[in-house]
Enzyme design. Structure first.
Site, PDB file in Angstrom:
ATOM      1  N   SER A 155       0.856  -1.180   0.000  1.00  0.00           N
ATOM      2  CA  SER A 155       0.000   0.000   0.000  1.00  0.00           C
ATOM      3  C   SER A 155       0.895   1.234   0.000  1.00  0.00           C
ATOM      4  O   SER A 155       1.713   1.413   0.899  1.00  0.00           O
ATOM      5  CB  SER A 155      -0.881  -0.032   1.252  1.00  0.00           C
ATOM      6  OG  SER A 155      -1.646   1.142   1.351  1.00  0.00           O
ATOM      7  N   LYS A 181      -1.013  -0.849  -4.466  1.00  0.00           N
ATOM      8  CA  LYS A 181      -2.239  -0.113  -4.107  1.00  0.00           C
ATOM      9  C   LYS A 181      -1.853   1.332  -3.854  1.00  0.00           C
ATOM     10  O   LYS A 181      -0.957   1.616  -3.054  1.00  0.00           O
ATOM     11  CB  LYS A 181      -2.855  -0.764  -2.869  1.00  0.00           C
ATOM     12  CG  LYS A 181      -3.785   0.115  -2.039  1.00  0.00           C
ATOM     13  CD  LYS A 181      -4.562  -0.720  -1.035  1.00  0.00           C
ATOM     14  CE  LYS A 181      -4.703  -0.019   0.305  1.00  0.00           C
ATOM     15  NZ  LYS A 181      -5.466  -0.827   1.281  1.00  0.00           N
ATOM     16  N   LEU A 182      -2.529   2.238  -4.547  1.00  0.00           N
ATOM     17  CA  LEU A 182      -2.265   3.667  -4.371  1.00  0.00           C
ATOM     18  C   LEU A 182      -3.348   4.272  -3.498  1.00  0.00           C
ATOM     19  O   LEU A 182      -4.537   4.072  -3.745  1.00  0.00           O
ATOM     20  CB  LEU A 182      -2.286   4.392  -5.721  1.00  0.00           C
ATOM     21  CG  LEU A 182      -1.354   3.879  -6.818  1.00  0.00           C
ATOM     22  CD1 LEU A 182      -1.551   4.711  -8.098  1.00  0.00           C
ATOM     23  CD2 LEU A 182       0.106   3.934  -6.361  1.00  0.00           C
ATOM     24  N   LYS A 183      -2.942   5.027  -2.495  1.00  0.00           N
ATOM     25  CA  LYS A 183      -3.904   5.805  -1.721  1.00  0.00           C
ATOM     26  C   LYS A 183      -4.310   7.006  -2.575  1.00  0.00           C
ATOM     27  O   LYS A 183      -3.441   7.649  -3.183  1.00  0.00           O
ATOM     28  CB  LYS A 183      -3.247   6.274  -0.417  1.00  0.00           C
ATOM     29  CG  LYS A 183      -2.975   5.138   0.557  1.00  0.00           C
ATOM     30  CD  LYS A 183      -4.278   4.598   1.114  1.00  0.00           C
ATOM     31  CE  LYS A 183      -4.038   3.635   2.261  1.00  0.00           C
ATOM     32  NZ  LYS A 183      -5.312   3.181   2.864  1.00  0.00           N
ATOM     33  N   ASP A 209      -7.165   3.026  -3.068  1.00  0.00           N
ATOM     34  CA  ASP A 209      -7.899   3.055  -1.795  1.00  0.00           C
ATOM     35  C   ASP A 209      -8.184   4.505  -1.424  1.00  0.00           C
ATOM     36  O   ASP A 209      -7.256   5.297  -1.240  1.00  0.00           O
ATOM     37  CB  ASP A 209      -7.066   2.380  -0.696  1.00  0.00           C
ATOM     38  CG  ASP A 209      -7.830   2.234   0.619  1.00  0.00           C
ATOM     39  OD1 ASP A 209      -9.006   2.663   0.694  1.00  0.00           O
ATOM     40  OD2 ASP A 209      -7.237   1.681   1.570  1.00  0.00           O
ATOM     41  N   ASN A 211     -10.209   5.456   1.280  1.00  0.00           N
ATOM     42  CA  ASN A 211     -10.534   5.660   2.701  1.00  0.00           C
ATOM     43  C   ASN A 211     -11.676   6.649   2.861  1.00  0.00           C
ATOM     44  O   ASN A 211     -11.581   7.626   3.614  1.00  0.00           O
ATOM     45  CB  ASN A 211      -9.302   6.109   3.497  1.00  0.00           C
ATOM     46  CG  ASN A 211      -8.310   4.971   3.706  1.00  0.00           C
ATOM     47  OD1 ASN A 211      -7.228   4.986   3.143  1.00  0.00           O
ATOM     48  ND2 ASN A 211      -8.688   3.964   4.484  1.00  0.00           N
ATOM     49  N   GLU A 234     -11.125   0.726  -3.545  1.00  0.00           N
ATOM     50  CA  GLU A 234     -11.427   0.360  -2.159  1.00  0.00           C
ATOM     51  C   GLU A 234     -12.084   1.541  -1.437  1.00  0.00           C
ATOM     52  O   GLU A 234     -11.567   2.663  -1.472  1.00  0.00           O
ATOM     53  CB  GLU A 234     -10.106  -0.035  -1.483  1.00  0.00           C
ATOM     54  CG  GLU A 234     -10.220  -0.497  -0.046  1.00  0.00           C
ATOM     55  CD  GLU A 234      -8.843  -0.961   0.489  1.00  0.00           C
ATOM     56  OE1 GLU A 234      -7.920  -1.176  -0.326  1.00  0.00           O
ATOM     57  OE2 GLU A 234      -8.714  -1.089   1.710  1.00  0.00           O
ATOM     58  N   ASP A 259     -13.776  -1.935   2.691  1.00  0.00           N
ATOM     59  CA  ASP A 259     -12.866  -2.123   3.819  1.00  0.00           C
ATOM     60  C   ASP A 259     -13.614  -1.664   5.073  1.00  0.00           C
ATOM     61  O   ASP A 259     -14.274  -2.477   5.754  1.00  0.00           O
ATOM     62  CB  ASP A 259     -11.579  -1.327   3.550  1.00  0.00           C
ATOM     63  CG  ASP A 259     -10.606  -1.273   4.734  1.00  0.00           C
ATOM     64  OD1 ASP A 259     -10.899  -1.844   5.786  1.00  0.00           O
ATOM     65  OD2 ASP A 259      -9.545  -0.630   4.601  1.00  0.00           O
ATOM     66  N   LYS A 283      -9.839  -7.465   7.400  1.00  0.00           N
ATOM     67  CA  LYS A 283      -8.873  -7.134   8.451  1.00  0.00           C
ATOM     68  C   LYS A 283      -9.475  -7.670   9.734  1.00  0.00           C
ATOM     69  O   LYS A 283     -10.549  -7.217  10.153  1.00  0.00           O
ATOM     70  CB  LYS A 283      -8.726  -5.617   8.604  1.00  0.00           C
ATOM     71  CG  LYS A 283      -8.030  -4.918   7.462  1.00  0.00           C
ATOM     72  CD  LYS A 283      -8.031  -3.405   7.694  1.00  0.00           C
ATOM     73  CE  LYS A 283      -7.389  -2.682   6.540  1.00  0.00           C
ATOM     74  NZ  LYS A 283      -7.684  -1.237   6.541  1.00  0.00           N
ATOM     75  N   GLY A 311      -4.220  -4.540   5.861  1.00  0.00           N
ATOM     76  CA  GLY A 311      -3.155  -4.337   6.838  1.00  0.00           C
ATOM     77  C   GLY A 311      -3.390  -3.068   7.623  1.00  0.00           C
ATOM     78  O   GLY A 311      -4.087  -2.149   7.161  1.00  0.00           O
TER      79      GLY A 311
HETATM   80  O1  SMG Z   1      -0.404  -2.442   6.719  1.00  0.00           O
HETATM   81  O2  SMG Z   1       0.469  -2.095   4.784  1.00  0.00           O
HETATM   82  C1  SMG Z   1      -0.316  -1.806   5.675  1.00  0.00           C
HETATM   83  C2  SMG Z   1      -1.212  -0.622   5.485  1.00  0.00           C
HETATM   84  C3  SMG Z   1      -2.285  -0.932   4.504  1.00  0.00           C
HETATM   85  O3  SMG Z   1      -3.328   0.904   3.439  1.00  0.00           O
HETATM   86  C4  SMG Z   1      -3.317   0.180   4.408  1.00  0.00           C
HETATM   87  N1  SMG Z   1      -4.187   0.306   5.428  1.00  0.00           N
HETATM   88  O4  SMG Z   1      -7.392   1.593   4.628  1.00  0.00           O
HETATM   89  O5  SMG Z   1      -6.460  -0.205   4.045  1.00  0.00           O
HETATM   90  C5  SMG Z   1      -6.418   0.858   4.665  1.00  0.00           C
HETATM   91  C6  SMG Z   1      -5.213   1.294   5.453  1.00  0.00           C
HETATM   92  C7  SMG Z   1      -5.593   1.572   6.865  1.00  0.00           C
HETATM   93  C8  SMG Z   1      -4.476   2.012   7.732  1.00  0.00           C
HETATM   94  S1  SMG Z   1      -3.879   3.553   7.309  1.00  0.00           S
HETATM   95  C9  SMG Z   1      -2.942   4.135   8.577  1.00  0.00           C
HETATM   96 MG    MG Z   2      -8.446   0.477   3.100  1.00  0.00          MG
END
Ligand code: SMG
Ligand code: MG
Length: 389
Positions: A155, A181-183, A209, A211, A234, A259, A283, A311
């Protein structure tokens, strides 16, 4: 486009575990772990992790668990300090009262406390470790794992410039990660995804993703991502908006993966039936533990919905459990189960190392990792011991 998973028969019935365990003391250890680089998402920047560890002592053995809550309530309403309070004030009194329990019984005893799933999951993980060590059995075996190693993705946090993003992605691809995976957030999303797709080509498994950074009014804008052949998008909308996701799904070619919205097996079943998602991120921390995570796996498998392991920037403790979970049959997409060095200079267990884009599933009893107590001690900011009365 994602591979469509072949239907997988759900793993049947309650899992027979280890013996009932008696816990005499619970150590709640808070550690501060600096991240190797800041991790920026649509809800904030993480530079270090304030991790709550649960250390159970009893029956001549020990069990370790990790709470995935972040220090701030940005990803979810839970946060580390609140998790510690609910564990001390509400969960431990319930599970330390009976003489002996299995992890499955611990889960049932915690159920009357509403919400606080990350706190519950940490206790359940520690109890599973204790119980399965006593039984000489690995968590992977207990959960029904079918693989010895799991495909790993990574990520990638948001960066100030496209060049920085391309450089970061290049490094991860060179390290062997099998999916990127790109935020994303409104403003830079389309340009950044285009830049990565154009630089690294059509064969890279790429997903995004959000969020929960968008609203249904952004549907036409999000449809612009369709041209990039993403595996999934996501959590585009806020967690409560299952119907919103179902409406959005009808306007996107890219599959929606949920998620934050998926908090239980029951919600997963509803979301799938409503058409709110075609893929699920599992998760264990978000859903209250590994037993519920396994139920979600089964619900999705029965409906031919592929899942992958999310994660929460875990240490080696939580990572060991996640990798075991990701070895179940319907985890057919690479997870956010990255190597220890993607997160920390020094992990608190032996590090998880990428081999050809995969991590090995621990085979030892319980979580199958040894906690390096000296490292934990050097990172400890607070330690509280709760004893059986
Ligand atoms: O554990 O590699 C990891 C982080 C993966 O992007 C990740 N987690 O929304 O999926 C999600 C985020 C939540 C945590 S962001 C601090
Ligand atoms: Mg996520």
């Amino acid at each position: 486009m994602p591979r469509t998973a072949a239907p997988v028969s759900p793993t049947a019935g309650p899992v027979p575990g280890g013996p009932r365990m008696r816990v005499d003391a619970v150590e709640l250890v808070r550690i501060a772990m600096p991240l190797v680089s800041p991790f920026r998402t649509s809800f904030g920047v993480q530079t270090d992790r304030d991790v709550l560890l649960v250390h159970l002592l009893g029956d001549g053995g020990e069990g370790w668990g990790e709470c995935v809550a972040m220090s701030e309530p940005g990803y979810s309403s839970e946060y580390t300090e609140a998790a510690q309070q609910v564990i001390e004030g509400h969960l431990l009194p319930r599970i330390l009262a009976p003489d002996r329990l299995t992890a499955a019984e611990v889960e049932a005893l915690m159920a009357p406390v509403r919400g606080h799933r990350m706190a519950k999951a940490a206790l359940e993980m520690a109890w599973l470790d204790l119980e399965l060590r006593a039984a000489g059995r690995s968590l992977a075996d207990y959960l029904g794992a079918v693989r010895a190693e799991v495909d790993c993705g990574v990520s990638v946090g948001m960066t100030d410039t496209s060049e920085q993003l391309l450089e970061t992605v290049r490094g991860y691809l060179e390290a062997g990660y099998r999916r990127i995976k790109l935020k994303i957030e409104p403003g830079t999303d389309v340009d950044r995804v285009r830049a990565v797709r154009e630089r690294f080509g059509p064969d890279v498994l790429l997903q995004v993703d959000a969020n929960a950074a968008y609203s249904l009014e952004d549907a036409d804008h999000l449809a612009r991502l369709d041209e990039f052949g993403l595996v999934l998008i996501e959590q585009p909308l806020p967690e409560e908006q299952l119907l919103g996701h179902a409406k959005l799904a009808r306007r996107l070619a890219t599959p929606i993966c949920l998620d934050e919205s998926i908090t239980s097996a029951a919600v997963a079943a509803e979301a799938i039936e409503m058409g709110a998602c075609r893929i699920v991120n599992i998760k264990a921390g978000r859903v209250g533990g590994y037993l519920e995570a396994r139920r979600i796996h089964d619900v999705c498998a029965a409906r031919a919905v592929p899942v992958w392991c999310g994660g929460m920037l875990e240490t080696g403790i939580g990572r060991a459990a996640n990798v075991a979970l990701a070895a179940l049959p319907n985890f057919t997409l690479p997870g956010d189960t990255s190597a220890s060095d993607r997160y920390f200079h020094q992990d608190i267990t032996e590090p998880f190392v990428l081999h050809d884009g995969r991590l090995r599933v621990p085979t030892g009893p319980g979580l199958g990792v040894e906690v390096q107590r000296d490292v934990v001690d050097s990172l400890t900011t607070r330690s509280t011991v709760v004893r059986r009365r």
